[in-house]
Design an enzyme around this catalytic site. Structure first.
Site, PDB file in Angstrom:
ATOM      1  N   ARG A 129       5.202 -27.111   5.043  1.00 46.85           N
ATOM      2  CA  ARG A 129       4.697 -27.396   3.695  1.00 46.85           C
ATOM      3  C   ARG A 129       5.824 -27.245   2.678  1.00 46.85           C
ATOM      4  O   ARG A 129       6.682 -26.372   2.832  1.00 46.85           O
ATOM      5  CB  ARG A 129       3.591 -26.371   3.362  1.00 46.85           C
ATOM      6  CG  ARG A 129       2.225 -26.968   3.214  1.00 46.85           C
ATOM      7  CD  ARG A 129       1.135 -25.933   3.207  1.00 46.85           C
ATOM      8  NE  ARG A 129       1.145 -25.018   2.065  1.00 46.85           N
ATOM      9  CZ  ARG A 129       0.204 -24.110   1.847  1.00 46.85           C
ATOM     10  NH1 ARG A 129      -0.814 -23.980   2.666  1.00 46.85           N
ATOM     11  NH2 ARG A 129       0.274 -23.300   0.810  1.00 46.85           N
ATOM     12  N   ARG A 133       5.266 -21.162   9.494  1.00 40.70           N
ATOM     13  CA  ARG A 133       4.027 -21.953   9.534  1.00 40.70           C
ATOM     14  C   ARG A 133       4.347 -23.443   9.649  1.00 40.70           C
ATOM     15  O   ARG A 133       5.251 -23.948   9.007  1.00 40.70           O
ATOM     16  CB  ARG A 133       3.209 -21.702   8.259  1.00 40.70           C
ATOM     17  CG  ARG A 133       1.984 -22.611   8.186  1.00 40.70           C
ATOM     18  CD  ARG A 133       0.980 -22.172   7.164  1.00 40.70           C
ATOM     19  NE  ARG A 133       1.500 -22.148   5.807  1.00 40.70           N
ATOM     20  CZ  ARG A 133       0.798 -21.729   4.761  1.00 40.70           C
ATOM     21  NH1 ARG A 133      -0.424 -21.262   4.930  1.00 40.70           N
ATOM     22  NH2 ARG A 133       1.321 -21.744   3.557  1.00 40.70           N
ATOM     23  N   LYS A 164      -5.437 -15.563   5.032  1.00 40.33           N
ATOM     24  CA  LYS A 164      -6.763 -15.814   4.438  1.00 40.33           C
ATOM     25  C   LYS A 164      -7.395 -17.075   5.030  1.00 40.33           C
ATOM     26  O   LYS A 164      -8.549 -17.076   5.428  1.00 40.33           O
ATOM     27  CB  LYS A 164      -6.660 -15.975   2.904  1.00 40.33           C
ATOM     28  CG  LYS A 164      -6.002 -14.805   2.198  1.00 40.33           C
ATOM     29  CD  LYS A 164      -5.939 -14.997   0.695  1.00 40.33           C
ATOM     30  CE  LYS A 164      -5.085 -16.179   0.239  1.00 40.33           C
ATOM     31  NZ  LYS A 164      -3.635 -16.047   0.501  1.00 40.33           N
ATOM     32  N   ARG A 176       6.263 -17.744  -5.044  1.00 38.75           N
ATOM     33  CA  ARG A 176       4.814 -17.526  -4.841  1.00 38.75           C
ATOM     34  C   ARG A 176       4.493 -16.034  -4.765  1.00 38.75           C
ATOM     35  O   ARG A 176       3.473 -15.591  -5.286  1.00 38.75           O
ATOM     36  CB  ARG A 176       4.357 -18.225  -3.552  1.00 38.75           C
ATOM     37  CG  ARG A 176       4.237 -19.723  -3.715  1.00 38.75           C
ATOM     38  CD  ARG A 176       4.280 -20.428  -2.389  1.00 38.75           C
ATOM     39  NE  ARG A 176       3.064 -20.268  -1.619  1.00 38.75           N
ATOM     40  CZ  ARG A 176       2.989 -20.519  -0.310  1.00 38.75           C
ATOM     41  NH1 ARG A 176       4.044 -20.927   0.361  1.00 38.75           N
ATOM     42  NH2 ARG A 176       1.852 -20.374   0.318  1.00 38.75           N
ATOM     43  N   ARG A 180      -7.420 -16.587  -9.089  1.00 40.89           N
ATOM     44  CA  ARG A 180      -6.045 -16.089  -9.031  1.00 40.89           C
ATOM     45  C   ARG A 180      -5.600 -15.542 -10.374  1.00 40.89           C
ATOM     46  O   ARG A 180      -4.477 -15.056 -10.482  1.00 40.89           O
ATOM     47  CB  ARG A 180      -5.094 -17.226  -8.645  1.00 40.89           C
ATOM     48  CG  ARG A 180      -4.862 -17.364  -7.145  1.00 40.89           C
ATOM     49  CD  ARG A 180      -4.184 -18.696  -6.942  1.00 40.89           C
ATOM     50  NE  ARG A 180      -3.164 -18.676  -5.944  1.00 40.89           N
ATOM     51  CZ  ARG A 180      -3.305 -19.213  -4.727  1.00 40.89           C
ATOM     52  NH1 ARG A 180      -4.435 -19.749  -4.355  1.00 40.89           N
ATOM     53  NH2 ARG A 180      -2.306 -19.199  -3.889  1.00 40.89           N
TER      54      ARG A 180
END
Ligand code: AP5
Length: 209
Positions: free
Chosen positions: A155, A122, A13, A166, A88
């Site tokens: 992260r 990532r 996204k 998540r 969300r």
């Protein structure tokens, strides 16, 4: 153009939102980035939400809605915006539609295996927030951001335990928004599996149809 980007963590996204935002000259509003900014600044909001982000749970609705309301009144959001990571929950969606109208909700569809592969690889720049992926978007020099030469880090919520939490949180609390927005005829599905350039072109085609 008022847009919402919906989809599981790591669906791409943010990667696509930044390019669409540049293309249409509208702001990319990521609630995750806003919260991380507060944490970096060690504001009172940042201190409250730090452990929540680390675990992959959602920040309470009231705090999140206030943050978004304050962002949407800024001048640059007058002619449109991309909301990335908001809403969300159903309560957040109700509130968003009370504050403003939405033209499209882009629903990024991707299997869990790809989410895990994307998030575990990532790397995010400590200074400018630019993202790389060790396999799909590797930096020119390992561990160094291509844009500002800052240090690339993993992260806190891209660690294995937080990633699986998540995904679960997404399924329990956010996935029901697909039906919510389908009822309002706002959903546009996008296959988020191909390379970033292909996903970007497909999103543009939907918006320009
Ligand atoms: P947030 O920052 O919004 O995290 P997220 O939704 O989990 O999304 P990500 O940023 O992790 O993924 P993305 O879909 O943007 O993918 P990306 O483009 O980075 O939220 C973080 C936390 O903040 C939440 O857990 C919660 O605690 C809190 N929060 C935020 N909003 C909230 C709200 N509304 N209510 C309550 N709490 C809230 O891509 C991922 C990787 O894949 C990158 O490395 C990228 O290079 C790579 N990649 C991207 N596209 C492709 C592609 N097409 N092919 C191959 N690789 C790709």
């Amino acid at each position: 153009m008022n847009l919402v980007f919906l989809g599981p963590p790591g669906a791409g996204k943010g990667t696509v939102a930044q390019k669409i935002a540049d293309h249409y000259d509208i702001p990319h509003i990521s609630t995750g980035d806003l919260f991380r900014g507060e944490i970096k600044a060690q504001s009172s909001l940042g201190k409250k939400v730090e452990s929540i982000l680390k675990s992959g749970e959602l920040v309470p609705d009231d705090l999140t809605i206030d943050l978004v309301k304050n962002r949407l009144v800024k001048d640059d959001a007058r002619n449109g915006f991309i909301m990335d990571g908001f809403p969300r929950t159903t309560a957040q969606a109700d509130k968003l539609l009370e504050i403003t109208s939405i033209d499209y909700v882009i629903n990024f569809i991707i299997p869990d295996e790809s989410v895990i592969e994307r998030l575990s690889g990532r790397r995010t720049c400590k200074n400018c927030g630019n993202m790389h992926h060790i396999q799909f978007m590797p930096p020119l020099k390992e561990g160094i951001c291509d844009v500002c030469k800052g240090e690339l880090l993993t992260r806190d919520d891209d660690r294995p335990e937080a990633i699986s939490n998540r995904l679960q949180v997404y399924k329990n609390q956010t996935q029901p928004l697909i039906a919510y927005f389908q009822d309002k005829n706002l959903i546009k599905d996008i296959d988020a599996e191909p390379a970033p350039e292909t996903v970007l072109e497909r999103v543009k085609q939907v918006l320009e149809a």
